[in-house]
Design an enzyme around this catalytic site. Structure first.
Site, PDB file in Angstrom:
ATOM      1  N   ASP A   1       0.833  -1.205   0.000  1.00  0.00           N
ATOM      2  CA  ASP A   1       0.000   0.000   0.000  1.00  0.00           C
ATOM      3  C   ASP A   1       0.865   1.252   0.000  1.00  0.00           C
ATOM      4  OD1 ASP A   1      -2.334  -1.391   0.169  1.00  0.00           O
ATOM      5  OD2 ASP A   1      -2.816  -0.821   2.225  1.00  0.00           O
TER       6      ASP A   1
ATOM      7  N   MET B   1     -11.637   6.798   7.699  1.00  0.00           N
ATOM      8  CA  MET B   1     -11.958   7.449   6.417  1.00  0.00           C
ATOM      9  C   MET B   1     -13.140   8.411   6.548  1.00  0.00           C
ATOM     10  SD  MET B   1     -11.483   4.134   3.942  1.00  0.00           S
ATOM     11  CE  MET B   1     -12.088   2.946   5.104  1.00  0.00           C
TER      12      MET B   1
ATOM     13  N   LYS C   1      -3.346   3.467  -3.334  1.00  0.00           N
ATOM     14  CA  LYS C   1      -3.946   4.614  -4.001  1.00  0.00           C
ATOM     15  C   LYS C   1      -2.895   5.706  -4.113  1.00  0.00           C
ATOM     16  CE  LYS C   1      -8.435   4.111  -1.882  1.00  0.00           C
ATOM     17  NZ  LYS C   1      -9.427   4.735  -1.025  1.00  0.00           N
TER      18      LYS C   1
HETATM   19  C1  LIG Z   1      -8.395   2.102   3.849  1.00  0.00           C
HETATM   20  S1  LIG Z   1      -8.410   2.381   5.572  1.00  0.00           S
HETATM   21  C2  LIG Z   1      -7.235   1.197   6.067  1.00  0.00           C
HETATM   22  C3  LIG Z   1      -7.303   0.867   7.528  1.00  0.00           C
HETATM   23  C4  LIG Z   1      -6.251  -0.144   7.947  1.00  0.00           C
HETATM   24  N1  LIG Z   1      -6.497  -1.428   7.341  1.00  0.00           N
HETATM   25  C5  LIG Z   1      -6.155  -0.274   9.468  1.00  0.00           C
HETATM   26  O1  LIG Z   1      -6.465  -1.341   9.997  1.00  0.00           O
HETATM   27  O2  LIG Z   1      -5.735   0.691  10.098  1.00  0.00           O
HETATM   28  C6  LIG Z   1      -7.501   3.905   5.654  1.00  0.00           C
HETATM   29  C7  LIG Z   1      -7.934   4.740   6.861  1.00  0.00           C
HETATM   30  O3  LIG Z   1      -7.302   4.277   8.033  1.00  0.00           O
HETATM   31  C8  LIG Z   1      -7.065   5.377   8.886  1.00  0.00           C
HETATM   32  N2  LIG Z   1      -5.616   5.480   9.139  1.00  0.00           N
HETATM   33  C9  LIG Z   1      -4.640   4.720   8.596  1.00  0.00           C
HETATM   34  N3  LIG Z   1      -3.440   5.039   9.132  1.00  0.00           N
HETATM   35  C10 LIG Z   1      -3.674   6.016  10.023  1.00  0.00           C
HETATM   36  C11 LIG Z   1      -2.849   6.750  10.917  1.00  0.00           C
HETATM   37  N4  LIG Z   1      -1.530   6.523  11.015  1.00  0.00           N
HETATM   38  N5  LIG Z   1      -3.434   7.684  11.709  1.00  0.00           N
HETATM   39  C12 LIG Z   1      -4.749   7.906  11.655  1.00  0.00           C
HETATM   40  N6  LIG Z   1      -5.581   7.243  10.830  1.00  0.00           N
HETATM   41  C13 LIG Z   1      -5.055   6.302  10.027  1.00  0.00           C
HETATM   42  C14 LIG Z   1      -7.632   6.602   8.205  1.00  0.00           C
HETATM   43  O4  LIG Z   1      -8.974   6.754   8.627  1.00  0.00           O
HETATM   44  C15 LIG Z   1      -7.541   6.196   6.760  1.00  0.00           C
HETATM   45  O5  LIG Z   1      -8.437   6.945   5.978  1.00  0.00           O
END
Ligand SMILES: C[S@@+](CC[C@H](N)C(=O)[O-])C[C@H]1O[C@@H](n2cnc3c(N)ncnc32)[C@H](O)[C@@H]1O
Length: 269
Positions: A51, A186, A73
């Protein structure tokens, strides 16, 4: 000494068989949250499909001869072609490669790991899931907000603010009626509308809300607001994705902590 013990742990564990796919969580950002099994996977993989926003220090744990393929993405491109990605994983596995699909957070939490697992099963490709620290839990931890606290909640809801295009809209009023903390992935770009719907669903505008952006990364930011004020606060403080939004009284634990031990102010401000 610790190095030898770690090496011992890395040497054991599951063997990545040729012709199989591992769906692996890389955690929220800081490489410190990587699991030993994720490192084992990186050290055995022939191809790493990864990713966006995976730290280079994590990718550099792959074998130098491993083939790295960016599969996330990119800014401005709404979504990658999930069917093509699955087909590629199947083809690589059928050609005898050890294929590592490396995802942010946990692969099975809003990460399409479930769809990929089903596709691999259909194609009769052996697979393994290596969980990772999901962003929701990491974000709450860095903001000193517990996921559960005995006198506050008995459940916690993980929800997405960005439903897939062909699915029903989330019933925010139903989630509001649960009266349990909401941990939203998200959701930042749509938070004004979501907050309005949660208020219309019965949550008071004063309901505490936290936005935790880039949790565990060097640009981490924490905004404490409320359902009624988040639209204005998020503009004023210009907080950007990726972010987790936490809604509910559990957010007050942060203030409670400051009252109990003001010395923590520096550590959590
Ligand atoms: C497609 S989802 C993937 C989630 C991932 N599989 C998980 O378990 O964290 C992407 C979302 O995860 C959240 N996200 C991912 N990394 C983050 C971080 N370091 N801090 C805050 N939010 C995060 C945000 O809401 C982002 O839009």
């Amino acid at each position: 000494m610790i190095g030898a013990r770690l090496e011992g742990m890395l040497d054991g564990g599951p063997v990545f068989e040729p012709g199989s796919v591992w769906l692996v969580g890389a955690g929220p950002g800081d490489p410190g949250y990587l699991t030993v099994n994720a490192i084992r996977a990186l050290q055995q993989a022939d191809t790493v499909l990864h990713d966006a926003l995976i730290d280079d220090r994590i990718l550099d744990l792959a074998r130098p001869e491993a083939h790295r393929i960016f599969s996330g993405k990119r800014a401005g491109i709404h979504s990658i072609d999930q069917a093509a990605l699955c087909a590629r994983m199947v083809d690589l596995a059928r050609s005898g490669q050890r294929v590592l699909r490396l995802k942010g957070g946990d692969p099975m939490v809003f990460g399409r790991g479930g769809e990929e697992m089903l596709r691999l099963a259909e194609a009769e490709i052996p697979f393994r899931i290596i969980p990772g620290v999901t962003a929701g839990l990491a974000a709450m931890a860095v903001a000193s907000i517990p996921a559960t606290l005995r006198d506050v909640n008995r459940a916690v809801v993980f929800a997405t603010g960005h439903a897939a295009p062909d699915t029903d809209e989330t019933d925010w009023a139903a989630l509001a009626a649960l009266g349990q903390p909401l941990v939203l992935y998200m959701a930042l770009r749509r938070i004004d509308g979501i907050a309005r719907e949660l208020i219309a669903g019965g949550l008071p505008p004063a309901t505490p809300l936290a936005v935790i952006s880039s949790a565990t990364r060097p640009d981490e930011e924490i905004l404490i607001s409320s359902l009624g004020a988040v639209a204005e606060d998020r503009q004023r403080y210009n907080i950007e994705p990726p972010a987790i939004v936490v809604v509910g009284d559990i957010v007050k634990t942060r203030e409670r902590l400051l009252r109990v031990a003001p010395a923590f102010a520096g550590a959590i401000a």
